[in-house]
Design a protein around this motif. Structure first.
Motif, PDB file in Angstrom:
ATOM      1  N   ASP A 148      20.792   2.637   4.206  1.00 19.55           N
ATOM      2  CA  ASP A 148      21.096   1.543   5.128  1.00 19.55           C
ATOM      3  C   ASP A 148      22.345   1.917   5.929  1.00 19.55           C
ATOM      4  OD1 ASP A 148      23.353   1.092   3.527  1.00 19.55           O
ATOM      5  OD2 ASP A 148      22.263  -0.316   2.259  1.00 19.55           O
ATOM      6  N   PRO A 201      16.532   3.213  10.877  1.00 18.63           N
ATOM      7  CA  PRO A 201      16.370   1.958  10.124  1.00 18.63           C
ATOM      8  C   PRO A 201      14.982   1.369  10.299  1.00 18.63           C
ATOM      9  CG  PRO A 201      17.605   1.562  12.132  1.00 18.63           C
ATOM     10  CD  PRO A 201      17.423   3.053  12.045  1.00 18.63           C
ATOM     11  N   CYS A 209      15.574  -0.174   4.345  1.00 19.93           N
ATOM     12  CA  CYS A 209      16.055   1.109   4.883  1.00 19.93           C
ATOM     13  C   CYS A 209      16.381   2.116   3.778  1.00 19.93           C
ATOM     14  CB  CYS A 209      17.288   0.870   5.755  1.00 19.93           C
ATOM     15  SG  CYS A 209      16.928  -0.100   7.237  1.00 19.93           S
TER      16      CYS A 209
END
Length: 239
Positions: A148, A201, A209
């Motif tokens: 992420d 993402p 993610c």
């Protein structure tokens, strides 16, 4: 002048005029035909110029359709492979998916225990990877790790990293999956590893993610493990 001589002269004159007229008519027809040919050729060139973009567009459309058909077949093969790998396992459909845009098998956070800053594989994740290894014994695997966008702040995670970056964390996630495949007899020469950090993402927030994508690159020649050379213990003479 005698009548015979006059007749002869008139005959020569008539023949000459016919000959000149014949040449004049032939030249006129030739020029006319050449003109018509040039006009016909120019018309063909115009038609070709108009048809060429259409032909190129058709060729491109056919190529696109071939690629689409190939992509659909690849997707269907991957879907079938994944279905077999998940048989008998209590795995939610959204946890293991296929990214149609990339062609990769996506192992989500639940299977890989990729909580923020982690890169371990769960027991269930190991079972799925094991089945993939069994189904693609001679394949080459491209493994891409993702994270992420959150910066790494946990002290225990920082202690495990050299660069303290999501790029390194994503590589370690790919390495973790490679390790499970190697434990299931996929040779080390059959891997390509990449870490894309947080640059790709997915919709669904941070949890979506944190993932690894596995690309089955196709079969290759199996890598044989080194043969074990058996050596016998030296004989000792009895005393």
């Amino acid at each position: 002048m005698s009548s015979k001589i006059l007749a002869a002269c008139l005959g020569v004159a008539v023949i000459g005029s016919v000959g000149c007229t014949g040449e004049f008519v032939s030249r006129h027809i030739y020029d006319r035909d050449i003109s018509q040919y040039k006009g016909y050729n120019e018309a063909l060139e115009r038609d070709n110029a108009e048809m060429r973009p259409k032909a190129d567009a058709y060729d491109q459309l056919r190529k696109d359709m071939d690629l689409a058909n190939g992509a659909d077949k690849t997707y269907a093969d991957l879907a079938e492979s994944l279905k077999k790998a998940l048989e008998g396992l209590n795995v939610a459909p959204e946890v293991v998916t296929i990214n149609r845009a990339t062609g990769g098998i996506v192992l989500g956070d639940e299977l890989l225990s990729f909580d923020s800053g982690k890169f371990e594989v769960t027991k269930q994740g190991k079972e799925i990877i094991k089945r993939l290894a069994e189904m693609h014994r001679n394949a080459t695997f491209k493994i891409v790790g993702h994270t992420d966008r959150k910066p790494i702040v946990k002290a225990d995670t920082k202690a495990k990293l050299i660069t303290d970056s999501n790029d390194e964390l994503s590589v370690l996630r790919a390495v973790a999956v490679m390790g499970v495949l190697m434990q299931n007899h996929i040779p080390s020469g059959h891997f390509l590893l990449e870490g894309h950090g947080s640059r790709e993402p997915l919709a669904g927030g941070d949890k979506s993610c944190r993932r690894v994508e596995i690309f089955v690159m196709g079969d290759s020649a199996p890598v044989e493990s080194p043969k074990t050379v058996k050596t016998s213990a030296p004989k000792t003479s009895k005393k």
